[in-house]
Motif scaffolding. Structure first.
Motif, mmCIF file in Angstrom:
data_model
loop_
_atom_site.group_PDB
_atom_site.id
_atom_site.type_symbol
_atom_site.label_atom_id
_atom_site.label_comp_id
_atom_site.label_asym_id
_atom_site.label_seq_id
_atom_site.Cartn_x
_atom_site.Cartn_y
_atom_site.Cartn_z
ATOM 1 N N GLU A 286 59.561 13.128 83.126
ATOM 2 C CA GLU A 286 58.757 13.918 82.098
ATOM 3 C C GLU A 286 57.686 14.373 82.695
ATOM 4 O O GLU A 286 56.920 12.887 83.882
ATOM 5 C CB GLU A 286 58.870 13.947 80.635
ATOM 6 C CG GLU A 286 58.153 14.309 79.503
ATOM 7 C CD GLU A 286 59.116 15.817 79.480
ATOM 8 O OE1 GLU A 286 58.320 16.468 80.177
ATOM 9 O OE2 GLU A 286 59.716 15.641 78.901
ATOM 10 N N ARG A 287 56.926 15.176 82.639
ATOM 11 C CA ARG A 287 55.468 15.913 83.084
ATOM 12 C C ARG A 287 54.486 16.279 82.265
ATOM 13 O O ARG A 287 55.089 17.651 81.892
ATOM 14 C CB ARG A 287 55.505 15.965 84.316
ATOM 15 C CG ARG A 287 54.170 16.591 85.332
ATOM 16 C CD ARG A 287 54.187 17.528 86.791
ATOM 17 N NE ARG A 287 52.800 18.369 85.607
ATOM 18 C CZ ARG A 287 53.229 18.676 87.329
ATOM 19 N NH1 ARG A 287 53.396 18.927 88.522
ATOM 20 N NH2 ARG A 287 51.528 19.829 87.487
ATOM 21 N N MET A 288 53.283 15.629 81.915
ATOM 22 C CA MET A 288 52.879 16.299 81.115
ATOM 23 C C MET A 288 51.708 16.777 81.729
ATOM 24 O O MET A 288 50.590 15.812 81.902
ATOM 25 C CB MET A 288 51.836 16.471 79.730
ATOM 26 C CG MET A 288 52.942 15.877 79.105
ATOM 27 S SD MET A 288 53.287 15.247 77.386
ATOM 28 C CE MET A 288 54.650 15.218 76.056
ATOM 29 N N SER A 289 50.976 18.031 82.046
ATOM 30 C CA SER A 289 49.666 18.480 83.024
ATOM 31 C C SER A 289 49.326 18.247 82.185
ATOM 32 O O SER A 289 48.922 18.522 81.540
ATOM 33 C CB SER A 289 50.333 19.499 83.374
ATOM 34 O OG SER A 289 51.355 19.790 84.393
ATOM 35 N N GLY A 290 47.775 17.677 83.541
ATOM 36 C CA GLY A 290 46.583 17.465 82.863
ATOM 37 C C GLY A 290 45.339 18.633 82.954
ATOM 38 O O GLY A 290 46.349 19.967 83.340
ATOM 39 N N LEU A 291 44.070 19.227 82.377
ATOM 40 C CA LEU A 291 43.416 19.524 82.204
ATOM 41 C C LEU A 291 42.372 20.123 83.874
ATOM 42 O O LEU A 291 42.408 21.105 83.872
ATOM 43 C CB LEU A 291 42.316 20.255 81.055
ATOM 44 C CG LEU A 291 43.506 19.784 79.469
ATOM 45 C CD1 LEU A 291 42.132 19.346 79.044
ATOM 46 C CD2 LEU A 291 43.765 20.930 79.878
ATOM 47 N N ALA A 292 42.093 19.144 83.970
ATOM 48 C CA ALA A 292 41.524 18.853 85.304
ATOM 49 C C ALA A 292 42.514 19.400 86.834
ATOM 50 O O ALA A 292 43.792 19.795 86.658
ATOM 51 C CB ALA A 292 41.084 17.485 86.038
#
Length: 252
Positions: A118-124
């Motif tokens: 699983e991966r959740m992308s960051g805002l930066a």
């Protein structure tokens, strides 16, 4: 002789597994000729079996080459440990993401590599090379170091004997990496500093079920120097929650 191949004793299942096993992190896409060479099978046999695999979604076409198809990933998610992990970890990963706004990973060991479940992308805008279903070298990633530190001895020996340099900062000295792995086991967290991609650092902790480390969760950010303690604490709280849900012993 089994089937229509010139390889004595080869079964259809064995030939298909040889074809699929030709793909790895260094060879994510292959031509028909390359597949035949890496599988050590006649081109005619490979052409027929690859066509079947494409028809069933196990392989896919990509600009004249072949890549692993989505169907294999979908089936892999049905494995008890991965499906249970994703479902159990999901709310905790969302909490980490909300608290840090960084890229969050859930990963397991797949042989001598780390598999991203699983991966959740960051805002930066931090360069992150992972994707769900991809595999990367364990020695160059935070989650990979955690899993490598708790892997069987033969796995550590093989990884340590073939350390590849991904960036100028990748640890390729076996002695230095061994010291890092000992620290991971003692302190309960691992870090990387631009070892997988330039401009990206990571921190990761283990997820336990009973006495076994079954996964790792990690955060990727531009820097972790000032926030390492806070990020580690956030990860450890989440890891304890996941461990409780899995019925395991939370990490110390």
């Amino acid at each position: 002789m089994a089937g229509n191949t010139g390889t004595p004793g080869a079964t259809v299942t064995g030939r298909i597994m040889s074809i699929l096993s030709g793909f790895d992190e260094h060879h994510p896409r292959l031509s028909l000729t390359e597949i035949a060479r890496r599988a050590d099978l006649p081109p005619a046999t490979v052409h027929r079996l690859v066509a079947e695999l494409v028809r069933h979604g196990a392989l896919a076409r990509a600009d004249g080459d072949y890549v692993i198809g989505r169907r294999l990933w979908d089936l892999g998610l049905l494995a008890p440990i991965q499906s249970t992990l994703r479902e159990t970890a999901s709310p905790f990963l969302h909490d980490i993401h909300a608290a840090t706004r960084a890229t969050v990973h859930l990963a397991v060991r797949d042989g001598h590599q780390v598999l991203y479940v699983e991966r959740m992308s960051g805002l930066a805008s931090v360069p992150v090379v992972s994707s769900v279903g991809s595999t990367l070298p364990m020695h160059a990633t935070g989650v990979g170091k955690v899993l490598l530190a708790h892997a069987p001895e033969d796995v550590r020996h093989r990884v340590l004997s073939s350390l590849t340099r991904v960036t100028p900062y990748t640890i390729t000295q076996p002695g230095l990496l061994l010291k890092q792995l000992e620290r991971v086991r003692h302190e309960g967290w691992a870090t990387t500093v631009e070892e997988m991609s330039l401009g990206a650092c990571s921190v990761a902790v283990p997820v336990r079920r009973e006495d076994e480390v079954v996964a790792a969760i990690g955060i990727v950010a531009a820097t972790i120097r000032r926030d390492r303690g806070r990020l580690t604490a956030v990860l450890q709280v989440a890891a304890q929650g996941i461990a409780r849900q899995l019925g395991g012993i939370p990490p110390r």
